[in-house]
Each structure stands twice: as structure tokens, then as C-alpha cells.
Design a protein around this motif. Structure first.
Motif, PDB file in Angstrom:
ATOM      1  N   ALA A  23      36.487  34.658  33.652  1.00 28.49           N
ATOM      2  CA  ALA A  23      37.120  35.682  34.877  1.00 28.49           C
ATOM      3  C   ALA A  23      36.287  37.116  34.495  1.00 28.49           C
ATOM      4  CB  ALA A  23      38.539  35.847  34.703  1.00 28.49           C
ATOM      5  N   TYR A  27      33.123  38.679  36.515  1.00 30.48           N
ATOM      6  CA  TYR A  27      33.211  40.076  37.200  1.00 30.48           C
ATOM      7  C   TYR A  27      32.189  41.176  36.648  1.00 30.48           C
ATOM      8  CZ  TYR A  27      35.969  44.587  38.215  1.00 30.48           C
ATOM      9  OH  TYR A  27      35.946  46.005  38.765  1.00 30.48           O
ATOM     10  N   ASP A 288      42.462  43.174  35.237  1.00 28.88           N
ATOM     11  CA  ASP A 288      43.023  42.736  36.431  1.00 28.88           C
ATOM     12  C   ASP A 288      42.523  41.472  36.881  1.00 28.88           C
ATOM     13  OD1 ASP A 288      44.752  44.654  36.969  1.00 28.88           O
ATOM     14  OD2 ASP A 288      43.314  45.811  38.110  1.00 28.88           O
ATOM     15  N   VAL A 289      41.164  41.117  36.755  1.00 29.61           N
ATOM     16  CA  VAL A 289      40.749  39.806  36.919  1.00 29.61           C
ATOM     17  C   VAL A 289      41.056  38.677  35.947  1.00 29.61           C
ATOM     18  CG1 VAL A 289      38.673  40.583  38.552  1.00 29.61           C
ATOM     19  CG2 VAL A 289      38.437  40.115  35.930  1.00 29.61           C
ATOM     20  N   CYS A 291      43.986  38.992  34.181  1.00 26.33           N
ATOM     21  CA  CYS A 291      45.380  38.584  34.765  1.00 26.33           C
ATOM     22  C   CYS A 291      45.336  37.529  35.956  1.00 26.33           C
ATOM     23  CB  CYS A 291      46.156  39.794  35.183  1.00 26.33           C
ATOM     24  SG  CYS A 291      46.281  41.090  33.661  1.00 26.33           S
ATOM     25  N   ASP A 292      44.507  37.926  36.664  1.00 26.44           N
ATOM     26  CA  ASP A 292      44.635  36.856  38.137  1.00 26.44           C
ATOM     27  C   ASP A 292      44.207  35.410  37.424  1.00 26.44           C
ATOM     28  OD1 ASP A 292      44.944  39.040  39.484  1.00 26.44           O
ATOM     29  OD2 ASP A 292      42.917  39.103  40.273  1.00 26.44           O
ATOM     30  N   GLY A 295      47.414  33.953  36.240  1.00 30.92           N
ATOM     31  CA  GLY A 295      48.522  33.883  36.810  1.00 30.92           C
ATOM     32  C   GLY A 295      49.713  35.016  36.367  1.00 30.92           C
ATOM     33  N   ARG A 298      49.366  41.941  37.512  1.00 26.04           N
ATOM     34  CA  ARG A 298      48.155  42.755  37.373  1.00 26.04           C
ATOM     35  C   ARG A 298      48.943  44.217  36.461  1.00 26.04           C
ATOM     36  NH1 ARG A 298      43.075  43.405  41.561  1.00 26.04           N
ATOM     37  NH2 ARG A 298      42.449  41.532  41.267  1.00 26.04           N
TER      38      ARG A 298
END
Length: 301
Positions: A23, A27, A288-289, A291-292, A295, A298
């Protein structure tokens, strides 16, 4: 050229590191292939020989994330150990640098930063009274993290008091006095700490969880600690299965629980900094990405 990184350990199929790293690299818009590779301690020297040969041949390797049972054994496979990892003798990160065109493998320990940042994000008290469950490599990182958080000492609870060499070595290295105590019957002392860091494998703290659940509400009870003005914080580095029994017991009693996934995210952020060479210039949105991808909530700062 696609650049390469991987997480090494045994077993490794459960690891969330690939999701976190992929991720981040997506990004950032960099072409990195990140894999999970099962490597035992006995197989590590030969594996690292092959990695060095590949790095020398095409320069594609950028980093290795290192998990159990390789965190101590990897020290012998690198060219340099930096920072707190050198004091602890425990590493979880290997970054590839170029030295006159040849690969130079440099080891770090980002677990310490992962623990510190996860506990701070959860609102842990400054200079906390502290307990650590377990005495191995991750416990060593926990002891260093507690020193950074301002603890003046820590109680280390282990299943066998004769097998806490890494915790004792970490204590001496960072200057944080510890008392090594048996895990059996430790519930009251554990519940009274401001911060508890469990480094035990999944389900290894189940008996202690039952003892915590049986404590009477009163002087020694998670979330009802005399003189603290607030709940204690439990960081359980195990994140599969979740919630663990000890996390459930702690939360049921009113304490604050930090899943091991939080530590994993924060230490992985530091690894991405090292593998990409971005350092402090890495965009804030990366976390943040990450964390996404697993799951997790953020960050709210």
C-alpha cells in the motif's frame, strides 16, 4: 527495474507486512515488489548468501523486514548494525546501501519506534510504571521503548525465569533496571502497571487473562488504578487471533487496549522510510493508506 523487498520469518503466511508495504509503495508511486518468504533460522545464512549474490548482480534489493525467529540471528548476516539495534543485538530491518557499487547491508530495529509511537498514540502516561510479558527479542525492544517513554524500571514476567537473556541484556544496554519474575500468579502486579506490553506468542497469556478476569474490583484492577487518574494501557504485540484473551479481559475491566497491529503499522512506516531513502521527507498520507490496507483506523493527530 522493479525493486525488491521482503519479510522473512517462520512461519510467515499470517504476516500483514506485505499489505502494509505494498500500500505504501503504491501510494508513493514507486515500483517495488514486496513478498513474504518463509525462512528458518538454520536456513538463514544460505538464504542471505543468495540475496547478496542477487543484490550484487542487479542491485534490485532494497530491504528486508525480519520477524521471529530471525531477529537475533540476522545480526551475523549484515555488514553494520545501527542505532538501538546495536545496543540490543536484536534487529527487525535490513536496508541495502551501495558501497563503491557493492551492496552493503545495514540493520536497524524499528520495533522500538513502533512500540513508542503506538503507546503514545493510545495516550499512555508519561514515565509509566511498566510490566513486560515475555523475555525474548521483542521484549528487548519493549524495554528500550519503555526507557524512551521515561520509565525508571520495569517488571518482566516470563514463563521460565532462567530464559530471559535477551531481556536482561537489553536492560543492561539501555540502562533500564528490570526485575525478572515468574508469569504464574502475576495478575495483581500486572494490573497495577500504567503500561503493560505483552510480547508473548498468541494464546500464551491465556492463563494470565483468566487470572486478570478473576481479580476483585478494587485496589488492583485495570482501568481502576489508584492514584493514576486513568486506565492502564495494554499493548499486545500478537494480533492473530484478535482480540486475544488477555486483551478482552483487560478491556472488559475498563483498561485501554492497543492491538499489535498498531505497533506493526508504526514500525513498518519506519521501514518504508529506510527502504525508499525518503526519511523524514516521506508524505504524511502514507500511514493512512497503510492503515486502510489492514483495516486499522486512520490516524487523528
Amino acid at each position: 527495474m522493479t525493486l525488491r523487498a521482503a519479510v522473512l520469518g517462520h512461519p510467515i503466511s499470517h504476516s500483514k507486512s506485505p499489505a502494509l508495504h505494498r500500500a505504501a509503495y503504491a501510494y508513493l508511486g514507486v515500483d517495488y515488489a514486496y513478498s513474504a518468504t518463509d525462512v528458518t533460522e538454520a536456513a538463514l545464512p544460505e538464504f542471505m548468501r543468495r540475496v547478496r549474490d542477487e543484490a550484487r548482480a542487479d542491485g534490485s534489493w532494497r530491504g528486508l523486514s525480519v520477524t521471529m525467529p530471525l531477529k537475533t540471528a540476522m545480526v551475523a548476516e549484515v555488514d553494520e548494525v545501527r542505532g538501538v539495534a546495536r545496543a540490543l543485538g536484536v534487529v527487525n530491518t535490513v536496508a541495502f546501501e551501495s558501497d563503491a557499487g557493492a551492496p552493503r547491508l545495514v540493520a536497524y530495529n524499528t520495533d522500538v519506534a513502533g512500540i513508542v509511537n503506538a503507546l503514545r498514540h493510545a495516550g499512555a502516561a508519561p514515565a509509566p510504571t511498566a510490566a513486560v510479558l515475555g523475555g525474548g527479542g521483542t521484549a528487548a525492544a519493549a524495554i528500550a521503548a519503555l526507557k524512551e517513554l521515561g520509565s525508571v524500571s520495569a517488571a518482566v514476567f516470563v514463563r521460565d525465569v532462567g530464559r530471559a537473556a535477551e531481556a536482561r541484556a537489553a536492560s543492561a544496554a539501555v540502562g533500564l533496571p528490570i526485575q525478572v519474575l515468574p508469569l504464574a500468579g502475576a495478575a495483581a502486579a500486572v494490573a497495577a502497571a500504567d503500561v503493560v506490553i505483552s510480547t508473548l506468542p498468541p494464546r500464551a497469556a491465556d492463563t494470565l487473562a483468566g487470572e486478570l478476569a478473576d481479580l476483585p474490583a478494587g485496589d488492583h484492577y485495570p482501568g481502576r488504578l489508584p492514584g493514576t487518574g486513568g486506565p492502564g494501557v495494554l499493548l499486545d504485540v500478537a494480533y492473530d487471533p484478535w482480540p486475544s484473551r488477555i486483551a478482552a479481559a483487560w478491556q472488559d475491566a475498563g483498561g485501554t487496549v492497543v492491538p499489535g497491529l498498531e505497533m506493526l503499522i508504526y514500525q513498518a512506516v519506519e521501514q518504508v522510510r529506510l527502504f525508499t531513502g525518503l526519511g523524514q521527507a516521506m508524505p504524511a498520507g502514507v500511514i493512512d493508506v497503510m492503515c486502510d490496507a489492514v483495516g486499522a483506523p486512520r490516524r487523528v493527530f
